[in-house]
Write a protein that holds these residues in place. Structure first.
Motif, PDB file in Angstrom:
ATOM      1  N   HIS A 173       0.839  -1.206   0.000  1.00  0.00           N
ATOM      2  CA  HIS A 173       0.000   0.000   0.000  1.00  0.00           C
ATOM      3  C   HIS A 173       0.873   1.256   0.000  1.00  0.00           C
ATOM      4  CE1 HIS A 173      -3.351  -2.678   1.086  1.00  0.00           C
ATOM      5  NE2 HIS A 173      -2.589  -3.134   2.077  1.00  0.00           N
ATOM      6  N   ASP A 175       1.753   3.631  -2.107  1.00  0.00           N
ATOM      7  CA  ASP A 175       1.301   4.914  -2.630  1.00  0.00           C
ATOM      8  C   ASP A 175       0.136   5.475  -1.841  1.00  0.00           C
ATOM      9  OD1 ASP A 175      -0.241   2.792  -3.538  1.00  0.00           O
ATOM     10  OD2 ASP A 175      -0.596   3.645  -5.518  1.00  0.00           O
ATOM     11  N   SER A 176      -0.824   4.629  -1.471  1.00  0.00           N
ATOM     12  CA  SER A 176      -2.029   5.120  -0.799  1.00  0.00           C
ATOM     13  C   SER A 176      -1.796   5.454   0.666  1.00  0.00           C
ATOM     14  CB  SER A 176      -3.158   4.088  -0.921  1.00  0.00           C
ATOM     15  OG  SER A 176      -2.818   2.890  -0.249  1.00  0.00           O
ATOM     16  N   PHE A 178       1.453   6.343   1.935  1.00  0.00           N
ATOM     17  CA  PHE A 178       2.599   7.256   2.081  1.00  0.00           C
ATOM     18  C   PHE A 178       3.665   6.681   3.023  1.00  0.00           C
ATOM     19  CE2 PHE A 178      -1.420   9.644   1.692  1.00  0.00           C
ATOM     20  CZ  PHE A 178      -1.250  10.132   0.404  1.00  0.00           C
ATOM     21  N   ASP A 199       3.212  -0.490  -4.628  1.00  0.00           N
ATOM     22  CA  ASP A 199       1.961   0.264  -4.717  1.00  0.00           C
ATOM     23  C   ASP A 199       0.748  -0.661  -4.741  1.00  0.00           C
ATOM     24  OD1 ASP A 199       3.375   2.615  -4.818  1.00  0.00           O
ATOM     25  OD2 ASP A 199       2.946   3.047  -6.925  1.00  0.00           O
ATOM     26  N   GLU A 200      -0.425  -0.052  -4.521  1.00  0.00           N
ATOM     27  CA  GLU A 200      -1.683  -0.762  -4.704  1.00  0.00           C
ATOM     28  C   GLU A 200      -1.769  -1.306  -6.135  1.00  0.00           C
ATOM     29  OE1 GLU A 200      -4.066  -1.113  -2.404  1.00  0.00           O
ATOM     30  OE2 GLU A 200      -3.601   0.412  -0.897  1.00  0.00           O
ATOM     31  N   GLY A 219       0.984   0.349 -10.972  1.00  0.00           N
ATOM     32  CA  GLY A 219       1.709   1.205 -10.036  1.00  0.00           C
ATOM     33  C   GLY A 219       3.209   1.029 -10.130  1.00  0.00           C
ATOM     34  N   ARG A 220       3.899   1.461  -9.076  1.00  0.00           N
ATOM     35  CA  ARG A 220       5.355   1.420  -9.059  1.00  0.00           C
ATOM     36  C   ARG A 220       5.856   0.577  -7.889  1.00  0.00           C
ATOM     37  NH1 ARG A 220       7.631   7.528  -9.853  1.00  0.00           N
ATOM     38  NH2 ARG A 220       6.775   7.735  -7.747  1.00  0.00           N
TER      39      ARG A 220
END
Length: 239
Positions: A173, A175-176, A178, A199-200, A219-220
């Protein structure tokens, strides 16, 4: 010897990851173990979310739930002849609980992965595979390093021995929620040498024998390494 480490929960965005996991499992048989935190009474309602993406691609698959119960409730019942499993799925949820429940099976899980049984980890199931696992906490030495919601019951940064299927520690998680700040704090005080942030809707696919990695999803995946107050962030390219 492939690990599919997904940065979130089941969604259509990770369909290609599931395709590859099923392809890897199909060549070994049809028994798929799905480990999920809680007793059957507590967690049965969540099983379909993790089983359906497999059986929709592999109708012959035999799903064998592993209910990760509290130690006071008795020993965890693992499938018979685990060496004959075609795949192992570890679901998402409360990360410290997954690590506590699976640590006694660390050698078994490591043996299964070394024998080529594919491992699919969703969120918490991905976070526990490193030699050291970041299992919670949102503050370090009085400073906020992540949103409080990711604390998983702990305030202070909580780093424990993981399942040691791979070397790096994993954050999901990314990206979502932080989580770069928490990864940096973990590197500053913990024994790990690198943290991978997923990332998600994105997966890091790891060949455990060669160490080769690949990214799947929109995502990354970022690798964070460093020491003291100097950090390097490298984004994994898609292949």
């Amino acid at each position: 010897m492939t690990l599919f480490l997904i940065g979130g929960g089941p969604t259509q965005a990770v369909a290609p990851v599931l395709d590859e996991f099923v392809a890897a499992a199909r060549g070994r048989g049809n028994r798929i173990a799905v480990a999920i935190l809680g007793s059957e009474d507590e967690a049965a309602g969540f099983l379909d979310a993790y089983a359906d993406p497999i059986t929709s691609r592999f109708p012959e698959a035999l799903i064998e739930p592993v209910w990760l119960i509290e130690p006071d409730d008795g020993p965890i019942a693992w499938p018979t002849a685990p060496e004959d499993l075609a795949g192992l799925v570890v679901a998402g949820g409360w990360t410290p609980g997954y690590l506590d429940a699976l640590t006694p099976q660390r050698e078994l899980i490591s043996t299964l992965v070394r024998r080529g049984i594919p491992y699919l980890g969703w969120s918490a199931g991905a976070m526990i595979v490193g030699r050291h696992a970041i299992v919670g906490g949102w503050r370090h030495q009085g400073r906020q390093v992540a949103p409080e919601i990711v604390g998983e019951g702990s305030t202070e940064l909580d780093i424990r021995d993981g399942l040691a299927l791979i070397g790096p520690s994993i954050e999901t998680h990314a990206d979502s929620q932080f989580l770069v700040g928490r990864a940096m704090a973990a590197l500053k005080v913990g024994p790990m040498r690198s943290v991978v942030l997923i990332d998600e809707d994105t997966a890091l696919v790891v060949d455990a024998s060669s160490g080769r990695t690949a990214v799947m999803g929109p995502g990354r995946v970022a690798w964070v390494s460093g020491e003291a107050d100097e950090f390097v962030v490298r984004f994994e390219p898609r292949h």
